[in-house]
Design a protein around this motif. Structure first.
Motif, PDB file in Angstrom:
ATOM      1  N   GLY A   1     -26.984 -12.635 -63.302  1.00  0.00           N
ATOM      2  CA  GLY A   1     -26.413 -12.522 -64.370  1.00  0.00           C
ATOM      3  C   GLY A   1     -25.272 -13.634 -65.164  1.00  0.00           C
ATOM      4  N   LEU A   2     -24.583 -13.067 -65.479  1.00  0.00           N
ATOM      5  CA  LEU A   2     -23.288 -14.196 -66.717  1.00  0.00           C
ATOM      6  C   LEU A   2     -22.867 -15.023 -65.407  1.00  0.00           C
ATOM      7  N   LEU A   3     -22.696 -14.691 -64.533  1.00  0.00           N
ATOM      8  CA  LEU A   3     -21.791 -15.729 -63.677  1.00  0.00           C
ATOM      9  C   LEU A   3     -23.085 -16.535 -62.571  1.00  0.00           C
ATOM     10  N   GLY A   4     -24.188 -15.911 -62.664  1.00  0.00           N
ATOM     11  CA  GLY A   4     -25.065 -16.315 -62.313  1.00  0.00           C
ATOM     12  C   GLY A   4     -25.786 -18.014 -62.749  1.00  0.00           C
ATOM     13  N   LEU A   5     -25.936 -17.574 -64.102  1.00  0.00           N
ATOM     14  CA  LEU A   5     -26.687 -18.551 -65.116  1.00  0.00           C
ATOM     15  C   LEU A   5     -25.773 -19.360 -65.310  1.00  0.00           C
ATOM     16  N   GLU A   6     -24.788 -18.797 -65.507  1.00  0.00           N
ATOM     17  CA  GLU A   6     -23.540 -20.122 -65.814  1.00  0.00           C
ATOM     18  C   GLU A   6     -23.550 -20.954 -64.441  1.00  0.00           C
ATOM     19  N   ALA A   7     -23.724 -20.325 -63.432  1.00  0.00           N
ATOM     20  CA  ALA A   7     -23.376 -21.129 -61.949  1.00  0.00           C
ATOM     21  C   ALA A   7     -24.750 -22.636 -61.712  1.00  0.00           C
TER      22      ALA A   7
ATOM     23  N   ASP B   1     -41.173 -11.273 -49.972  1.00  0.00           N
ATOM     24  CA  ASP B   1     -42.836 -11.885 -50.375  1.00  0.00           C
ATOM     25  C   ASP B   1     -43.586 -13.025 -49.209  1.00  0.00           C
ATOM     26  N   ASN B   2     -42.126 -13.700 -48.456  1.00  0.00           N
ATOM     27  CA  ASN B   2     -42.357 -14.458 -47.949  1.00  0.00           C
ATOM     28  C   ASN B   2     -42.841 -15.260 -48.625  1.00  0.00           C
ATOM     29  N   THR B   3     -42.306 -15.768 -49.492  1.00  0.00           N
ATOM     30  CA  THR B   3     -42.256 -17.339 -50.412  1.00  0.00           C
ATOM     31  C   THR B   3     -41.267 -17.788 -49.646  1.00  0.00           C
ATOM     32  N   GLY B   4     -41.209 -19.062 -49.625  1.00  0.00           N
ATOM     33  CA  GLY B   4     -39.949 -19.662 -48.686  1.00  0.00           C
ATOM     34  C   GLY B   4     -39.538 -20.765 -50.150  1.00  0.00           C
ATOM     35  N   LEU B   5     -38.464 -21.268 -49.914  1.00  0.00           N
ATOM     36  CA  LEU B   5     -37.703 -22.029 -50.962  1.00  0.00           C
ATOM     37  C   LEU B   5     -36.397 -22.888 -50.427  1.00  0.00           C
ATOM     38  N   GLU B   6     -36.786 -24.177 -50.139  1.00  0.00           N
ATOM     39  CA  GLU B   6     -35.464 -24.971 -49.758  1.00  0.00           C
ATOM     40  C   GLU B   6     -34.488 -24.929 -50.671  1.00  0.00           C
ATOM     41  N   ALA B   7     -33.382 -24.723 -49.354  1.00  0.00           N
ATOM     42  CA  ALA B   7     -32.609 -25.044 -50.293  1.00  0.00           C
ATOM     43  C   ALA B   7     -31.401 -25.468 -49.778  1.00  0.00           C
TER      44      ALA B   7
ATOM     45  N   ALA C   1     -30.777 -26.048 -55.452  1.00  0.00           N
ATOM     46  CA  ALA C   1     -29.773 -25.041 -55.309  1.00  0.00           C
ATOM     47  C   ALA C   1     -30.637 -23.741 -55.283  1.00  0.00           C
ATOM     48  N   VAL C   2     -29.768 -22.703 -54.700  1.00  0.00           N
ATOM     49  CA  VAL C   2     -30.765 -21.502 -54.864  1.00  0.00           C
ATOM     50  C   VAL C   2     -29.535 -20.644 -55.685  1.00  0.00           C
ATOM     51  N   VAL C   3     -29.427 -19.955 -56.470  1.00  0.00           N
ATOM     52  CA  VAL C   3     -29.019 -19.341 -57.311  1.00  0.00           C
ATOM     53  C   VAL C   3     -29.233 -17.545 -57.088  1.00  0.00           C
ATOM     54  N   ILE C   4     -28.764 -16.461 -56.289  1.00  0.00           N
ATOM     55  CA  ILE C   4     -28.327 -15.561 -56.408  1.00  0.00           C
ATOM     56  C   ILE C   4     -27.667 -14.726 -56.840  1.00  0.00           C
ATOM     57  N   GLY C   5     -28.886 -14.019 -58.207  1.00  0.00           N
ATOM     58  CA  GLY C   5     -28.289 -13.332 -59.059  1.00  0.00           C
ATOM     59  C   GLY C   5     -28.512 -14.296 -60.567  1.00  0.00           C
TER      60      GLY C   5
ATOM     61  N   GLY D   1     -27.286 -32.617 -61.571  1.00  0.00           N
ATOM     62  CA  GLY D   1     -28.261 -32.945 -61.117  1.00  0.00           C
ATOM     63  C   GLY D   1     -28.513 -31.965 -60.064  1.00  0.00           C
ATOM     64  N   MET D   2     -28.818 -31.431 -59.846  1.00  0.00           N
ATOM     65  CA  MET D   2     -29.456 -30.201 -58.774  1.00  0.00           C
ATOM     66  C   MET D   2     -30.678 -29.742 -58.882  1.00  0.00           C
ATOM     67  N   GLU D   3     -31.979 -29.223 -58.295  1.00  0.00           N
ATOM     68  CA  GLU D   3     -32.599 -28.748 -58.313  1.00  0.00           C
ATOM     69  C   GLU D   3     -32.290 -27.108 -58.558  1.00  0.00           C
ATOM     70  N   VAL D   4     -32.659 -26.299 -59.379  1.00  0.00           N
ATOM     71  CA  VAL D   4     -31.736 -25.450 -59.688  1.00  0.00           C
ATOM     72  C   VAL D   4     -32.933 -23.761 -59.993  1.00  0.00           C
ATOM     73  N   THR D   5     -32.973 -22.971 -59.013  1.00  0.00           N
ATOM     74  CA  THR D   5     -34.017 -22.061 -59.018  1.00  0.00           C
ATOM     75  C   THR D   5     -32.787 -20.526 -59.162  1.00  0.00           C
ATOM     76  N   VAL D   6     -33.710 -19.574 -59.822  1.00  0.00           N
ATOM     77  CA  VAL D   6     -32.553 -18.662 -60.247  1.00  0.00           C
ATOM     78  C   VAL D   6     -33.108 -17.274 -59.676  1.00  0.00           C
ATOM     79  N   LEU D   7     -32.959 -16.421 -58.288  1.00  0.00           N
ATOM     80  CA  LEU D   7     -33.455 -15.545 -58.326  1.00  0.00           C
ATOM     81  C   LEU D   7     -32.747 -14.113 -58.693  1.00  0.00           C
ATOM     82  N   HIS D   8     -33.824 -13.649 -59.460  1.00  0.00           N
ATOM     83  CA  HIS D   8     -32.770 -12.503 -59.955  1.00  0.00           C
ATOM     84  C   HIS D   8     -33.915 -11.157 -59.346  1.00  0.00           C
ATOM     85  N   LEU D   9     -33.281 -10.086 -59.287  1.00  0.00           N
ATOM     86  CA  LEU D   9     -34.124  -8.522 -58.604  1.00  0.00           C
ATOM     87  C   LEU D   9     -34.853  -7.828 -59.664  1.00  0.00           C
ATOM     88  N   MET D  10     -34.031  -8.072 -61.016  1.00  0.00           N
ATOM     89  CA  MET D  10     -34.432  -7.374 -61.882  1.00  0.00           C
ATOM     90  C   MET D  10     -35.658  -7.899 -62.800  1.00  0.00           C
TER      91      MET D  10
END
Length: 809
Positions: A152-158, A224-230, A146-150, A166-175
């Motif tokens: 903030g509070l909701l993104g981190l809780e998700a 930056d052309n980084t690719g993430l499976e999701a 799973a990729v969570v975009i954001g 049990g999912m492999e999770v990556t959080v993407l944050h712009l700041m």
């Protein structure tokens, strides 16, 4: 004559309006409420525990069907409002029109969707309501990434909830750091570190360029052309006031629906409340100001004078088990100075921002005990020059030395805010206590303090302790449910001491407030009777959770997950052929290898369950009980059979353990691991019970967890033989069965009774033998494959296909 009130939106803000309105004058209005969701008011703050599995939807419902019926409220749930006709004073719904004298718009907010390629792909979801939560639970059931975009509070809780499932999770944050609106960079760093320790990958400064896939999401491409499976993408980048109906009705709308201090829109007969509102240029996302607004709306509807005033706000959040607090202005600036305390070892950070001898901002991470005191200093603009040297250490240290922590609570003024969500101050709680509310539940019922997000519960209990003195006793446990005042511990003691062996006997002996229990207490009571009286008591299937009644995990689309058991992760070509044949025969859309070394068939139709299990049973396979409060898996490595580092036959031992324990019912799910050497390939040290093989025998440890609470096991004992391992594990399981609170994992139970007490029970050979014998007795009665039992019932039907789930039950 009663007026007609129509409410659009059944969220927390409008729900609080109705509570105030009905408390003050229940005869004032005939009320109709629309809601796009097919349900009423529930606590959205608690969706995160539902996602992680710590709570059920039923536990977060604020107003159930009975509440609406009791107050004669007409509910049009699951119906969208088409338009508001202000001239005719009518609300037009999908299923008809309703007249109004007063209208309340409580449409909340809508999630912001970043406009990138692929945003409409299947598997791209937002996180705002129960439907979103259920969608994530369904996706997590299939595993994957799973990729969570954001960030903030909701993104981190998700992210935390998906990782817990049990999912492999990556959080993407712009700041540059997480939660930058609430936390400074140092606190954001500590939060990131703690999340990464829980298995969540965090990428800051990450900008999403596109979401990839044909029909279903397959990945995310960054700028930056980084690719993430999701396999799943959750967008949690922000919210916007939901103003479309107000716009169409020609009400004054800027960023939100503009209201005056009485919460009236540009049409005085139309009011608005909640996240859709804009007042004096400000929008509102925290629950505290929404509840303040709700009180004003109710007073306005009753023609009582009321004024909404924006207050200084603090943010006290509990994100993924991490305590956070921020208030005021903590940005750097000329004429400001910082006081900073860091303890990286404990993960504690405090930063205070001072200007002209006043505290104007505070950020706290890891220890927020004194947050209300600091917030009071900010709000009241208190001069802090005289306490500057000890200010960072909180109120207990004023005067130069540490004091009793309760003195800090005692020193708080009566107007100090205790519950930010509901705007409840210390004085209101003291008045409730002096009026007879002498425990947490009573205070909550009178004031609503601690009734929303729950982060102030400890502080409310401290106010109770200070006010009542020696008369206050901190409860060790809460009542089982609203049917009884008894705790789980009291209930179980009564069942044993009075030899109560049926539900009616318990209800009568305990003076149950209802005649037959509820959805909360019946599963617990059924388990206690089953564990304590395996011979005399007969299991009540209707008192089990729905997945246990169906003997399969129900998916969001109504299909089911089928997991055959693979002893110790070992399978055979014949079993694999049987699984493949079943997948083909029943058109199973997804076949997934699980983290417990098994194969999951996802998307099986309900009517096909008896038939698919008949095929699997004929191949010698039984249910993996992936849906049960019982043994799930025994994970193993290859041990001495193949590994050059193996010290014992871990695979063989794991198979023996699983065959001994499968089908047992326990307070919560039970996971085991057997590693053939200290390299621990089977991850035994994060299981409920783990066995690590060493040259001299076997180390048995307990109390591990690998979810939101990541815990390493603690050593229970070391034995020399497999026979001793079998006896210890069976005895340990029975000790857990006989003593733990229902829905407590071993680590939670162990924290209550202490590891030393558990060791005493297991080290006593006579007691250990008796425990193991009681476990085996229970297994001889209840260990059976549920689908093999169901298939036997098919003899009275013409074909196996006639055996529906309902007939099977």
């Amino acid at each position: 004559m009663r007026q007609k009130l129509v409410v659009i939106g059944a969220g927390m803000a409008s729900g609080r309006v109705l509570e105030h309105l009905l408390e003050q004058n229940p005869e004032a209005y005939d009320i109709t409420i629309f809601n796009a969701e097919a349900r009423g008011n529930y606590n959205r703050i608690m969706l995160s525990p539902v996602l992680s599995g710590d709570k059920t939807y039923a536990e977060i419902v604020t107003h159930d069907d009975d509440w609406y019926a009791t107050h004669n409220i007409t509910c049009r749930f699951g119906e969208h409002v088409v338009k508001i006709d202000r001239e005719a004073k009518q609300v037009v719904g999908q299923n008809g029109t309703v007249d109004y004298d007063k209208l309340l718009i409580a449409t909340g907010s809508a999630p912001f969707i970043i406009p990138v390629q692929g945003k409409d792909l299947q598997g791209v979801i937002t996180y705002r309501d129960l439907d979103d939560t259920n969608a994530m639970i369904e996706a997590a059931g299939k595993g994957g990434k799973a990729v969570v975009i954001g960030g903030g509070l909701l993104g981190l809780e998700a992210a935390a909830g998906l990782a817990e499932r049990g999912m492999e999770v990556t959080v993407l944050h712009l700041m540059g750091h997480l939660m930058e609106r609430q936390l400074d960079e140092s606190a954001g760093f500590l939060l990131r570190r703690d999340l990464e320790q829980k298995g969540v990958t965090v990428m800051c400064g990450a900008s999403t360029a596109a979401i990839l896939g044909e029909t279903h999401v397959e990945g995310v491409m960054l700028e930056d052309n980084t690719g993430l499976e999701a396999d799943l993408v959750v967008m949690a980048v922000g919210i916007r006031p939901e103003t479309r109906l107000a716009n169409d009705a020609a009400l004054d709308v800027n960023r939100g629906i503009e209201v005056n201090a009485q919460m009236q829109t540009s049409d005085p007969d139309v009011l608005a409340v909640g996240e859709c509102v804009e007042f004096n240029g400000a929008l509102f996302g925290l629950v505290a100001p929404l509840y303040d607004q709700a009180k004003v709306v109710a007073q306005t509807l009753l023609d009582q004078p009321a004024v909404f005033v924006s207050k200084e706000l603090s943010t006290k959040l509990k994100v993924t088990g991490c305590d956070l607090f921020s208030a005021g202005d903590f940005a750097e600036g000329e004429g400001r100075e910082d006081i900073v305390f860091r303890d990286p070892g404990r993960g504690v950070y405090r930063r205070l921002v001072l200007e002209e001898d006043c505290l104007i901002g505070a950020v706290m991470y890891g220890d927020t005990t004194d947050s209300n005191w600091f917030f009071g200093l900010i709000r009241d603009k208190t001069e802090v020059a005289e306490m500057r040297e000890t200010l960072i250490f909180g109120p207990s240290f004023q005067g130069g030395s540490a004091a009793d922590p309760l003195l800090a609570v005692a020193a708080l003024p009566r107007d100090a805010e205790i519950c930010g969500c509901n705007g409840i101050c210390k004085g209101q709680i003291e008045d409730a206590i002096n009026g007879g509310a002498h425990d947490l539940g009573a205070v909550r019922a009178v004031t609503k303090a601690s009734g929303s997000c729950g982060t102030c519960t400890g502080l409310v209990e401290q106010v109770l302790a200070v006010t009542l003195g020696d008369d206050f006793v901190l409860p060790t446990s809460q009542p089982v449910c609203g049917c009884t005042d008894m705790t789980h511990e009291d209930l179980r003691r009564m069942i044993k001491s009075q030899e109560l062996k049926s539900m009616p006997a318990v209800w009568q002996a305990c003076g149950w407030k209802t005649s037959c229990g509820c959805h909360v207490c019946r599963p617990a009571l059924n388990y206690y009777l089953l564990a304590d009286w395996p011979v005399e008591y007969h299991d009540d299937p209707q008192s089990r959770f729905v997945n246990e009644r169906k003997h399969a995990n129900i998916q969001k689309d109504g299909t089911f997950s089928v997991v055959p058991r693979m002893w110790g992760g070992i399978t055979t070509p014949d079993e694999l052929r049987a699984i493949a044949d079943a997948a083909d025969k029943f058109a199973v859309p997804t076949v997934k290898v699980t983290g417990g070394q098994r194969i999951d068939l996802l998307g099986v139709k309900g009517e096909d369950l008896p038939a698919i299990w008949d095929d699997l049973n004929k191949a010698g396979m039984v249910s993996g009980h992936a849906y049960s409060k019982g043994l799930r898996t025994v994970k193993t490595c290859v041990g001495t059979d193949h590994c050059r580092f193996g010290t014992q036959d871990s695979t063989g031992l794991g198979i023996k353990l699983e065959k001994a324990l499968w089908g047992s019912w326990t307070p919560h799910k039970l996971k085991l691991g057997v590693s053939g050497c200290p390299r621990n390939c089977a991850e035994a040290t994060c299981k409920d019970i783990g066995i690590v093989c060493v040259d001299s025998g076997f180390q048995i440890s307990i109390g591990g967890a690998a979810g939101m609470d990541v815990r390493e096991t603690e050593l229970l004992c070391q034995v020399e033989t497999e026979a001793e391992v079998m006896q210890v594990v069976m005895a340990m399981t029975q000790l857990f069965r006989e003593n733990a609170k229902y829905l407590d994992r071993i680590y939670k139970w162990m924290a209550k009774v202490g590891l030393d007490w558990i060791k005493e029970q297991i080290d006593d050979l006579e007691n250990r033998t008796a425990l193991a014998e009681r476990f085996e007795l229970s297994q001889s009665i209840y260990r059976k494959d549920p689908w093999a039992e169901h298939v036997k019932k098919a003899d009275s039907y013409q074909t196996l296909g006639d055996l529906t789930l309902e007939a099977a039950e």
